[in-house]
Design a protein around this motif. Structure first.
Motif, PDB file in Angstrom:
ATOM      1  N   ALA A  39       0.852  -1.189   0.000  1.00 27.31           N
ATOM      2  CA  ALA A  39       0.000   0.000   0.000  1.00 27.31           C
ATOM      3  C   ALA A  39       0.885   1.234   0.000  1.00 27.31           C
ATOM      4  O   ALA A  39       1.952   1.257   0.622  1.00 27.31           O
ATOM      5  CB  ALA A  39      -0.922  -0.003   1.217  1.00 27.31           C
ATOM      6  N   VAL A  40       0.428   2.270  -0.690  1.00 28.65           N
ATOM      7  CA  VAL A  40       1.119   3.559  -0.714  1.00 28.65           C
ATOM      8  C   VAL A  40       0.136   4.621  -0.265  1.00 28.65           C
ATOM      9  O   VAL A  40      -0.975   4.730  -0.810  1.00 28.65           O
ATOM     10  CB  VAL A  40       1.643   3.895  -2.123  1.00 28.65           C
ATOM     11  N   ASN A  41       0.518   5.389   0.740  1.00 28.99           N
ATOM     12  CA  ASN A  41      -0.365   6.422   1.293  1.00 28.99           C
ATOM     13  C   ASN A  41       0.392   7.740   1.366  1.00 28.99           C
ATOM     14  O   ASN A  41       1.378   7.862   2.094  1.00 28.99           O
ATOM     15  CB  ASN A  41      -0.831   5.995   2.693  1.00 28.99           C
ATOM     16  N   ASP A  42      -0.071   8.733   0.587  1.00 33.12           N
ATOM     17  CA  ASP A  42       0.560  10.052   0.564  1.00 33.12           C
ATOM     18  C   ASP A  42      -0.290  11.013   1.398  1.00 33.12           C
ATOM     19  O   ASP A  42      -1.359  11.450   0.955  1.00 33.12           O
ATOM     20  CB  ASP A  42       0.674  10.558  -0.873  1.00 33.12           C
ATOM     21  N   PRO A  43       0.129  11.360   2.613  1.00 30.47           N
ATOM     22  CA  PRO A  43      -0.678  12.217   3.485  1.00 30.47           C
ATOM     23  C   PRO A  43      -0.851  13.644   2.951  1.00 30.47           C
ATOM     24  O   PRO A  43      -1.831  14.318   3.284  1.00 30.47           O
ATOM     25  CB  PRO A  43       0.101  12.210   4.803  1.00 30.47           C
ATOM     26  N   GLU A  44       0.074  14.110   2.135  1.00 29.83           N
ATOM     27  CA  GLU A  44      -0.018  15.470   1.617  1.00 29.83           C
ATOM     28  C   GLU A  44      -1.139  15.614   0.594  1.00 29.83           C
ATOM     29  O   GLU A  44      -1.801  16.641   0.523  1.00 29.83           O
ATOM     30  CB  GLU A  44       1.314  15.883   0.985  1.00 29.83           C
ATOM     31  N   THR A  45      -1.351  14.582  -0.216  1.00 30.96           N
ATOM     32  CA  THR A  45      -2.372  14.659  -1.267  1.00 30.96           C
ATOM     33  C   THR A  45      -3.608  13.821  -0.954  1.00 30.96           C
ATOM     34  O   THR A  45      -4.576  13.828  -1.724  1.00 30.96           O
ATOM     35  CB  THR A  45      -1.785  14.176  -2.595  1.00 30.96           C
ATOM     36  N   ASN A  46      -3.552  13.073   0.162  1.00 28.48           N
ATOM     37  CA  ASN A  46      -4.642  12.162   0.524  1.00 28.48           C
ATOM     38  C   ASN A  46      -4.893  11.106  -0.548  1.00 28.48           C
ATOM     39  O   ASN A  46      -6.016  10.618  -0.709  1.00 28.48           O
ATOM     40  CB  ASN A  46      -5.935  12.936   0.791  1.00 28.48           C
ATOM     41  N   GLN A  47      -3.848  10.764  -1.270  1.00 28.96           N
ATOM     42  CA  GLN A  47      -3.952   9.706  -2.270  1.00 28.96           C
ATOM     43  C   GLN A  47      -3.460   8.387  -1.677  1.00 28.96           C
ATOM     44  O   GLN A  47      -2.459   8.355  -0.961  1.00 28.96           O
ATOM     45  CB  GLN A  47      -3.129  10.051  -3.514  1.00 28.96           C
ATOM     46  N   GLU A  48      -4.164   7.326  -1.986  1.00 29.54           N
ATOM     47  CA  GLU A  48      -3.810   6.013  -1.453  1.00 29.54           C
ATOM     48  C   GLU A  48      -4.007   4.945  -2.520  1.00 29.54           C
ATOM     49  O   GLU A  48      -4.967   5.002  -3.297  1.00 29.54           O
ATOM     50  CB  GLU A  48      -4.654   5.677  -0.231  1.00 29.54           C
ATOM     51  N   MET A  49      -3.098   4.016  -2.576  1.00 30.02           N
ATOM     52  CA  MET A  49      -3.234   2.897  -3.503  1.00 30.02           C
ATOM     53  C   MET A  49      -2.910   1.601  -2.785  1.00 30.02           C
ATOM     54  O   MET A  49      -1.942   1.527  -2.017  1.00 30.02           O
ATOM     55  CB  MET A  49      -2.296   3.052  -4.700  1.00 30.02           C
ATOM     56  N   LYS A  50      -3.724   0.576  -3.042  1.00 30.29           N
ATOM     57  CA  LYS A  50      -3.477  -0.758  -2.519  1.00 30.29           C
ATOM     58  C   LYS A  50      -3.462  -1.725  -3.689  1.00 30.29           C
ATOM     59  O   LYS A  50      -4.330  -1.689  -4.557  1.00 30.29           O
ATOM     60  CB  LYS A  50      -4.560  -1.173  -1.516  1.00 30.29           C
ATOM     61  N   LEU A  51      -2.453  -2.597  -3.689  1.00 29.88           N
ATOM     62  CA  LEU A  51      -2.336  -3.565  -4.776  1.00 29.88           C
ATOM     63  C   LEU A  51      -1.861  -4.898  -4.213  1.00 29.88           C
ATOM     64  O   LEU A  51      -0.898  -4.953  -3.441  1.00 29.88           O
ATOM     65  CB  LEU A  51      -1.340  -3.078  -5.834  1.00 29.88           C
ATOM     66  N   ALA A  52      -2.549  -5.963  -4.601  1.00 29.80           N
ATOM     67  CA  ALA A  52      -2.152  -7.313  -4.200  1.00 29.80           C
ATOM     68  C   ALA A  52      -2.223  -8.217  -5.426  1.00 29.80           C
ATOM     69  O   ALA A  52      -3.251  -8.288  -6.107  1.00 29.80           O
ATOM     70  CB  ALA A  52      -3.052  -7.846  -3.091  1.00 29.80           C
ATOM     71  N   LEU A  53      -1.105  -8.879  -5.716  1.00 28.11           N
ATOM     72  CA  LEU A  53      -1.012  -9.779  -6.862  1.00 28.11           C
ATOM     73  C   LEU A  53      -0.523 -11.144  -6.409  1.00 28.11           C
ATOM     74  O   LEU A  53       0.256 -11.253  -5.466  1.00 28.11           O
ATOM     75  CB  LEU A  53      -0.016  -9.252  -7.906  1.00 28.11           C
ATOM     76  N   LYS A  54      -0.955 -12.160  -7.106  1.00 29.99           N
ATOM     77  CA  LYS A  54      -0.397 -13.495  -6.928  1.00 29.99           C
ATOM     78  C   LYS A  54      -0.259 -14.134  -8.304  1.00 29.99           C
ATOM     79  O   LYS A  54      -1.106 -13.934  -9.176  1.00 29.99           O
ATOM     80  CB  LYS A  54      -1.280 -14.366  -6.030  1.00 29.99           C
ATOM     81  N   GLY A  55       0.822 -14.882  -8.482  1.00 35.00           N
ATOM     82  CA  GLY A  55       1.017 -15.512  -9.776  1.00 35.00           C
ATOM     83  C   GLY A  55       1.963 -16.683  -9.690  1.00 35.00           C
ATOM     84  O   GLY A  55       2.634 -16.894  -8.677  1.00 35.00           O
ATOM     85  N   TYR A  56       2.003 -17.453 -10.764  1.00 27.28           N
ATOM     86  CA  TYR A  56       2.927 -18.580 -10.812  1.00 27.28           C
ATOM     87  C   TYR A  56       3.298 -18.873 -12.264  1.00 27.28           C
ATOM     88  O   TYR A  56       2.597 -18.488 -13.209  1.00 27.28           O
ATOM     89  CB  TYR A  56       2.312 -19.829 -10.167  1.00 27.28           C
ATOM     90  N   SER A  57       4.423 -19.561 -12.429  1.00 23.54           N
ATOM     91  CA  SER A  57       4.845 -20.098 -13.727  1.00 23.54           C
ATOM     92  C   SER A  57       5.357 -21.513 -13.489  1.00 23.54           C
ATOM     93  O   SER A  57       6.109 -21.749 -12.555  1.00 23.54           O
ATOM     94  CB  SER A  57       5.957 -19.250 -14.346  1.00 23.54           C
ATOM     95  N   GLN A  58       4.927 -22.424 -14.345  1.00 22.04           N
ATOM     96  CA  GLN A  58       5.362 -23.815 -14.231  1.00 22.04           C
ATOM     97  C   GLN A  58       5.968 -24.268 -15.553  1.00 22.04           C
ATOM     98  O   GLN A  58       5.409 -24.026 -16.627  1.00 22.04           O
ATOM     99  CB  GLN A  58       4.176 -24.718 -13.869  1.00 22.04           C
ATOM    100  N   PHE A  59       7.144 -24.905 -15.478  1.00 15.70           N
ATOM    101  CA  PHE A  59       7.823 -25.400 -16.665  1.00 15.70           C
ATOM    102  C   PHE A  59       7.789 -26.923 -16.640  1.00 15.70           C
ATOM    103  O   PHE A  59       8.212 -27.554 -15.671  1.00 15.70           O
ATOM    104  CB  PHE A  59       9.274 -24.908 -16.701  1.00 15.70           C
ATOM    105  N   LEU A  60       7.304 -27.500 -17.731  1.00 16.56           N
ATOM    106  CA  LEU A  60       7.167 -28.949 -17.823  1.00 16.56           C
ATOM    107  C   LEU A  60       7.902 -29.466 -19.055  1.00 16.56           C
ATOM    108  O   LEU A  60       8.157 -28.720 -20.006  1.00 16.56           O
ATOM    109  CB  LEU A  60       5.697 -29.361 -17.902  1.00 16.56           C
ATOM    110  N   ASN A  61       8.215 -30.762 -19.048  1.00 16.43           N
ATOM    111  CA  ASN A  61       8.824 -31.433 -20.203  1.00 16.43           C
ATOM    112  C   ASN A  61      10.030 -30.667 -20.730  1.00 16.43           C
ATOM    113  O   ASN A  61      10.184 -30.454 -21.936  1.00 16.43           O
ATOM    114  CB  ASN A  61       7.790 -31.610 -21.317  1.00 16.43           C
TER     115      ASN A  61
END
Length: 359
Positions: free
Chosen positions: A306-328
């Protein structure tokens, strides 16, 4: 007799120790990751399965409170899934990928885009996309792109080296090694017990290594990247072989060098302090599963901040999940789509004609 027996026992124990060490061959976390990354350059074929999910996305700002379009976009992207599945082989060079996008929320939609690449051609299947009316005559057809012609249209010379996967893997390996060398093992790497790594069924691993960032080491990590890793990475790229591979000129690289050299240390440190005051890392790690042949067979990533800028009252929240699988890995691949038949191919000129004024 006793001495002979003792020598036989010691010899047997020594032999068992060597064999067991060779079977486990478990390395220190950073060294294991470096070895697996270097080994990727020897991969001549593989099957890929990957997914990235946006679990949370929030942007709050005073000037966006009444903007309905922002809310609609946030709703569409939350829990959105991007998938990439396919096959690759080096000789003869062919890549087959299917990009999938699955949007949730009130404006839910999903579609897949198959892409086939050879050394000189790319084929892109035209999907049926909701809210984007396309002529029925083009849906399901493959748009054929001649890479040489595209380069010439842009005023550039077609460079087959840019599709040299072996060189690309070699460059990636060299850059990764420089990157790993700069980061302290105790602060950024650790072993995860295979049984605790939540690996999918069928994934075999002798070792799982985690690279992680926290609120405590993020500023140091950025400093290391800018002051140590980037200059070394630029030196690697600034060779005839890799400049040609990436299609960049020596003067372009020199511009980047000059910008790094001109970086104001005090201003940079002040920016880091401001970032630390606004940034909260809840989770940021990547786990790499390494098999007994020192190949990366599976990677998963979790990012939550999360990023919270008190001067501008702007806030962003980001949550990601991912994977890569290699076969053969390094085995013969069976392409599902293959090269499209002539009847299913459209040239760019034919596509323009079908689109008419819409194009």
């Amino acid at each position: 007799m006793k001495n002979k027996f003792a020598i036989m026992v010691l010899t047997l124990l020594l032999t068992m120790t060597v064999v067991l060490a060779g079977c486990s061959s478990k390395q220190e976390p950073k060294e294991a990751l470096k070895a697996a990354t270097a080994n990727a350059a020897t991969m001549t074929s593989y099957e890929l399965k990957s997914k990235l999910v946006i679990e949370e996305l929030q942007v709050t700002a005073p000037d966006l409170v009444d903007d309905a379009s922002v809310g609609m976009v946030m709703s569409m992207l939350k829990n959105a899934e991007l998938t990439v599945d396919g096959f690759y082989q080096a000789d003869p060079m062919q890549t087959e990928l299917t990009l999938g996008l699955n949007l949730k929320g009130d404006m839910a939609m999903s579609f897949n885009i198959p892409i086939i690449m050879t050394p000189e051609k790319m084929y892109v299947k035209i999907p049926s996309i909701p809210m984007m009316p396309l002529p029925e005559t083009v849906i399901g057809k493959y748009l054929e792109l001649d890479l040489k012609e595209l380069a010439e249209q842009e005023g550039a010379e077609f460079n087959l080296n840019t599709l040299d996967t072996e060189k690309t893997q070699k460059l990636s390996s060299e850059i990764s090694e420089v990157l790993f060398n700069e980061y302290d093992e105790a602060s950024y790497f650790k072993d995860i017990a295979v049984k605790d790594a939540n690996l999918p069924e069928g994934v075999e691993a002798k070792q799982v290594v985690q690279f992680y960032l926290t609120n405590d080491n993020i500023a140091e990590a950025i400093t290391i990247l800018v002051e140590k890793a980037l200059p070394s990475m630029i030196n690697i790229i600034d060779t005839d072989e890799y400049r040609e591979l990436l299609g960049v000129k020596a003067e372009d690289i020199q511009v980047i060098r000059d910008e790094l050299s001109a970086l104001d240390k005090a201003e940079f440190n002040q920016g880091l302090e401001e970032m630390k005051s606004m940034l909260t890392i809840n989770n940021f790690n990547m786990n790499t599963a390494i098999d007994k042949k020192d190949f990366t067979t599976y990677q998963d990533m979790a990012l939550d901040f999360a990023v919270n800028d008190p001067e501008t009252n702007q806030e962003m929240k980001l949550a990601l999940k991912g994977y890569s699988q290699f076969l053969n890995i390094n085995e013969a691949q069976t392409f599902v789509i293959g090269i499209p038949a002539a009847a299913d191919i459209l040239t760019m000129e034919q596509l323009e004609k079908e689109f008419g004024g819409l194009y």
